[in-house]
Design a protein around this motif. Sequence first.
Motif, PDB file in Angstrom:
ATOM      1  N   ILE A  50       4.056   8.115  -4.336  1.00 18.29           N
ATOM      2  CA  ILE A  50       4.361   8.283  -2.918  1.00 18.29           C
ATOM      3  C   ILE A  50       5.380   9.409  -2.806  1.00 18.29           C
ATOM      4  O   ILE A  50       6.319   9.506  -3.604  1.00 18.29           O
ATOM      5  CB  ILE A  50       4.895   6.974  -2.272  1.00 18.29           C
ATOM      6  N   THR A  90       4.897   9.940   5.588  1.00 18.15           N
ATOM      7  CA  THR A  90       4.729  10.524   4.259  1.00 18.15           C
ATOM      8  C   THR A  90       3.345  10.125   3.761  1.00 18.15           C
ATOM      9  O   THR A  90       2.580   9.464   4.465  1.00 18.15           O
ATOM     10  CB  THR A  90       5.815  10.053   3.291  1.00 18.15           C
ATOM     11  N   ALA A  95       0.969   8.598   0.387  1.00 21.26           N
ATOM     12  CA  ALA A  95       0.868   7.945  -0.919  1.00 21.26           C
ATOM     13  C   ALA A  95      -0.479   8.315  -1.520  1.00 21.26           C
ATOM     14  O   ALA A  95      -1.478   8.463  -0.803  1.00 21.26           O
ATOM     15  CB  ALA A  95       0.994   6.431  -0.774  1.00 21.26           C
ATOM     16  N   THR A 118       1.280  -2.468   2.676  1.00 23.68           N
ATOM     17  CA  THR A 118       2.514  -2.541   1.898  1.00 23.68           C
ATOM     18  C   THR A 118       3.389  -3.665   2.414  1.00 23.68           C
ATOM     19  O   THR A 118       3.510  -3.873   3.633  1.00 23.68           O
ATOM     20  CB  THR A 118       3.299  -1.214   1.951  1.00 23.68           C
ATOM     21  N   ASP A 172      -5.858  10.911   1.239  1.00 23.90           N
ATOM     22  CA  ASP A 172      -4.572  10.296   0.892  1.00 23.90           C
ATOM     23  C   ASP A 172      -4.356   9.054   1.742  1.00 23.90           C
ATOM     24  O   ASP A 172      -5.232   8.648   2.505  1.00 23.90           O
ATOM     25  CB  ASP A 172      -3.408  11.281   1.054  1.00 23.90           C
ATOM     26  N   VAL A 221       1.528   7.005   5.463  1.00 20.52           N
ATOM     27  CA  VAL A 221       2.480   5.913   5.708  1.00 20.52           C
ATOM     28  C   VAL A 221       3.411   6.344   6.832  1.00 20.52           C
ATOM     29  O   VAL A 221       4.204   7.277   6.676  1.00 20.52           O
ATOM     30  CB  VAL A 221       3.294   5.580   4.437  1.00 20.52           C
ATOM     31  N   PRO A 223       8.088   5.421   6.907  1.00 22.06           N
ATOM     32  CA  PRO A 223       8.261   4.840   5.567  1.00 22.06           C
ATOM     33  C   PRO A 223       9.657   4.258   5.382  1.00 22.06           C
ATOM     34  O   PRO A 223      10.611   4.657   6.063  1.00 22.06           O
ATOM     35  CB  PRO A 223       8.028   6.039   4.640  1.00 22.06           C
ATOM     36  N   ALA A 244       3.952   2.248  -6.402  1.00 21.91           N
ATOM     37  CA  ALA A 244       3.843   3.698  -6.376  1.00 21.91           C
ATOM     38  C   ALA A 244       5.211   4.329  -6.685  1.00 21.91           C
ATOM     39  O   ALA A 244       6.236   3.952  -6.104  1.00 21.91           O
ATOM     40  CB  ALA A 244       3.347   4.162  -5.014  1.00 21.91           C
TER      41      ALA A 244
END
Length: 200
Positions: A89, A98, A100, A119, A162, A165, A168, A193
């Motif tokens: 990540i 972002t 991951a 998550t 990808d 997120v 985050p 990650a």
Amino acid sequence: MSEKSVSQATDAVPEPGAPTAADPTTGATVTGARGPAPRKSRFALNKGALTAVLAPVIACAVTLGALTAWTASGAAGSPAEPTLVDARIMLPSNPEATAALFNLTNEGGADDALVRVSTPAKAGRVMLSRNVHENGVGTMQMVSAASLPAGGKLEMSATGLDVMVENPPPMRLGERVPFVLHFRDSEPMRVNALVVRPGS
């Protein structure tokens, strides 16, 4: 006055080009005789029969060989088997989002698909996405699933597929962030990650 009987037998005039042959008993020439039919070569008959028999035999042998190889590999009839190769990540440069990245292989004999990522960490939405460039402009498109073929792999990158997120959680380089990968057919996979610099 009685009429003379007229003989029915007349000398026939053969047609031009009509086949002739000698009568084996009288030796006279017989017009229109065709003679014995030509005999087909025994070799030609055997060759044709041999070809007709060998064609399906060869096809079956090739198919059987392929099935034997597939079975010997241990994958024939086995279910999908997703295996994690790498999980990263990116350290967020923007606190709003972002990405991951997860690289997977499928050691099983059936296709599967990654359909969702979640998550347990405190974060916003987590979505499969793909970066698409059209007319020099990059846009992000949501993806409903990413295929993981039997014996194949699924690779993610910052410029392709990808996991986006949103919002985050706070993180530092070298830390691990937990995720759960959800598949179409296989059981969910819990992974951690590694936090890396963007572009790593």
